[in-house]
Design a protein around this motif. Structure first.
Motif, short mmCIF file in Angstrom:
data_model
loop_
_atom_site.label_atom_id
_atom_site.label_comp_id
_atom_site.label_asym_id
_atom_site.label_seq_id
_atom_site.Cartn_x
_atom_site.Cartn_y
_atom_site.Cartn_z
N SER A 123 47.43 35.72 58.87
CA SER A 123 47.12 36.75 57.86
C SER A 123 45.79 36.45 57.18
O SER A 123 45.08 37.37 56.78
N LEU A 124 45.43 35.18 57.07
CA LEU A 124 44.12 34.82 56.49
C LEU A 124 42.98 35.17 57.45
O LEU A 124 41.92 35.62 57.03
N LEU B 134 42.45 38.87 57.12
CA LEU B 134 41.68 39.14 55.90
C LEU B 134 40.19 38.89 56.13
O LEU B 134 39.33 39.71 55.78
N ASP C 206 51.31 35.40 54.97
CA ASP C 206 51.65 36.45 54.00
C ASP C 206 50.79 37.71 54.21
O ASP C 206 49.76 37.89 53.58
N GLU D 130 50.18 39.94 51.16
CA GLU D 130 49.13 39.48 50.25
C GLU D 130 47.73 39.82 50.80
O GLU D 130 46.83 40.16 50.06
N THR D 131 47.60 39.74 52.13
CA THR D 131 46.32 40.11 52.75
C THR D 131 46.01 41.59 52.53
O THR D 131 44.91 41.97 52.13
N PHE E 141 47.26 43.55 50.24
CA PHE E 141 47.08 43.71 48.81
C PHE E 141 45.63 43.42 48.40
O PHE E 141 44.99 44.22 47.72
N THR E 142 45.14 42.28 48.85
CA THR E 142 43.77 41.86 48.51
C THR E 142 42.75 42.84 49.04
O THR E 142 41.82 43.24 48.34
N LEU E 143 42.93 43.27 50.30
CA LEU E 143 41.97 44.18 50.91
C LEU E 143 41.96 45.53 50.21
O LEU E 143 40.91 46.09 49.90
N MET F 190 35.06 36.68 48.94
CA MET F 190 36.06 36.67 50.01
C MET F 190 35.38 36.49 51.36
O MET F 190 35.67 37.20 52.31
N ILE G 51 37.97 32.39 51.62
CA ILE G 51 39.35 32.61 52.07
C ILE G 51 39.99 31.27 52.45
O ILE G 51 41.12 30.97 52.06
N ARG H 214 42.34 34.15 48.28
CA ARG H 214 43.41 35.16 48.22
C ARG H 214 44.39 34.84 47.09
O ARG H 214 44.90 35.74 46.43
N MET I 275 42.89 35.98 43.86
CA MET I 275 43.07 37.43 43.71
C MET I 275 44.50 37.71 43.22
O MET I 275 44.71 38.52 42.32
N ASN J 39 36.07 42.65 45.85
CA ASN J 39 35.76 41.50 46.71
C ASN J 39 34.30 41.55 47.12
O ASN J 39 33.70 42.61 47.17
#
Lengths: 177, 129
Positions: free
Chosen positions: A5-6, A9, A114, A117-118, A120-122, B35, B40, B45, B48, B67
Motif C-alpha cells: 500500500s505504501l 501511494l 493499509d 490509509e493510502t 485516504f491520504t491520496l 509525500m 513515505i 502517511r 497525515m 501533499n
C-alpha cells in the motif's frame, strides 16, 4: 517500503507530480491462479521513449532537488522478489500505466498493508484529482470513485471534518474485504 | 419541528461561511505533508493520519491538508510545511505523530510557531508544487 500500500501511494504521487487529473488504481487478487496484480493508470504527461528507458534506473530522476529516483525501482524490486515483475506503458502526452505482478503465496511477497490509509491520504491531499479504485478479490469486487463522493461535500474538500466523515464511511467498506 | 433560534441561525451562517472559504480554496491554514518516496518510507502517511485525526477531533472545517513531492531534504523526513493565512510558510522536520499533533494545536489552531521542530521559515522548492 514496508508494504504494497505504501508503494501504491508512492507511485500515485508520481502520477500526480506528472500532472495527472485522473488516476485509476486496480488491484486483482486471485488465489486459484496464485496471482496478485496492481495496476495504476494515469492521464499525466507520460514519458517519451528516452525517459521510459531510464525510468527504472535508480540513478535517474526527472526531479531537480535530488539525484536519485528510487520509487519505481523499489516497486519493481518488490515484485521481482515475489516472482513477479513490473512493466510500464507510457506515451508522451497520453499518460502512464504501471503494472506490477506478484506470486500471491510467495514468502517474500510484501503484505498489502493499509490500503484504506493510502486512499485516504491520496484523496484528502489531492482534491483536484479524480480517483477511482477497483479491488477484485476472488470474484468479489469493491469499487469507488471520488466524483460521486464529492457531490456529498459542502465544499469540494475532503480535508474538512465533514469531508473526512464522508470519506471514512466509504472507505470503511474496505474493512474485512 | 422545533423553532430555529437566533443562535441556530448564527451557527448555520458560520458553517456556510466556512464552507465558502473552503470552496474558494482559501482556508485559514494550509498544511503540506511531503509525500515523496523518502517521506513515505519515513512515515509521512502516519503524519497525515495524525493530522486527519486532529481535524476530525476538533471539527475543523477550514484547514487544507495537502501533499507535495520531495523537497530534497530526504534525511529530515517526515516533513510538513504549515502556512497560516498572512503568515510565512514554516517547514517542520524529523516529525513523529506526536510532534505533528502538537504543531497542529499550537501553530495551526493557536498561530504559535513551534520553533523547536522548525527547520526554516520561508518558502521552499519541492519537485512538484
Amino acid at each position: 517500503m514496508e508494504d504494497l500500500s505504501l508503494h501504491i501511494l508512492d507511485v500515485v504521487e508520481n502520477s500526480i507530480d506528472a500532472g495527472a487529473r485522473k488516476v485509476e488504481i486496480k488491484i486483482y487478487e486471485d488465489l486459484k491462479k496464485d496471482l496478485l496484480e496492481i495496476e495504476i493508470i494515469d492521464d499525466g504527461k507520460g514519458m517519451d521513449e528516452g525517459t521510459l528507458e531510464k525510468a527504472l534506473d535508480p540513478f535517474f530522476t526527472t526531479k531537480t532537488v535530488r539525484k536519485v529516483g528510487l520509487g519505481l525501482s523499489l516497486f519493481r524490486e518488490a515484485a521481482r522478489m515475489a516472482n513477479g515483475d513490473l512493466s510500464i506503458r507510457s506515451e508522451a502526452g497520453r499518460g502512464t500505466t504501471i503494472r506490477a505482478t506478484f506470486q500471491h503465496s510467495h514468502i517474500d511477497r510484501k503484505p498489502m498493508g493499509d490500503l484504506e490509509e493510502t486512499l485516504f491520504t491520496l484523496i484528502i491531499g489531492n482534491p483536484e484529482v479524480v480517483f477511482s479504485f477497483a479491488y477484485l478479490k476472488n470474484g468479489k469486487m469493491f469499487n469507488m470513485n471520488t466524483t460521486g463522493l464529492k457531490k456529498k461535500l459542502p465544499g469540494n474538500y475532503f480535508s474538512s471534518s465533514e469531508g473526512i466523515k464522508v470519506l471514512r464511511n466509504e472507505l470503511n467498506k474496505l474493512d474485512g474485504f | 419541528m422545533p423553532k430555529l433560534t437566533l443562535k441556530d441561525l448564527e451557527k448555520i451562517r458560520e458553517k456556510a461561511r466556512r464552507s465558502t472559504i473552503l470552496r474558494e480554496g482559501a482556508g485559514k491554514a494550509k498544511i503540506t505533508v511531503h509525500m515523496g518516496t523518502c517521506g513515505i518510507a519515513a512515515g509521512a502517511r502516519n503524519i497525515m493520519r495524525a493530522l486527519v485525526e486532529e481535524v476530525e477531533r476538533g471539527g475543523v472545517e477550514d484547514v487544507i491538508l495537502t501533499n507535495s513531492g520531495c523537497a530534497g531534504l530526504c534525511s529530515h523526513e517526515p516533513m510538513m510545511t504549515v502556512q497560516i493565512v498572512g503568515g510565512p510558510p514554516v517547514k517542520y522536520v524529523d516529525l513523529t505523530e506526536e510532534k505533528a499533533k502538537e504543531i497542529f494545536k499550537s501553530h495551526v489552531m493557536g498561530r504559535e510557531i513551534v520553533k523547536e521542530y522548525a527547520l526554516a521559515i520561508g518558502s521552499e522548492q519541492t519537485s512538484t508544487k
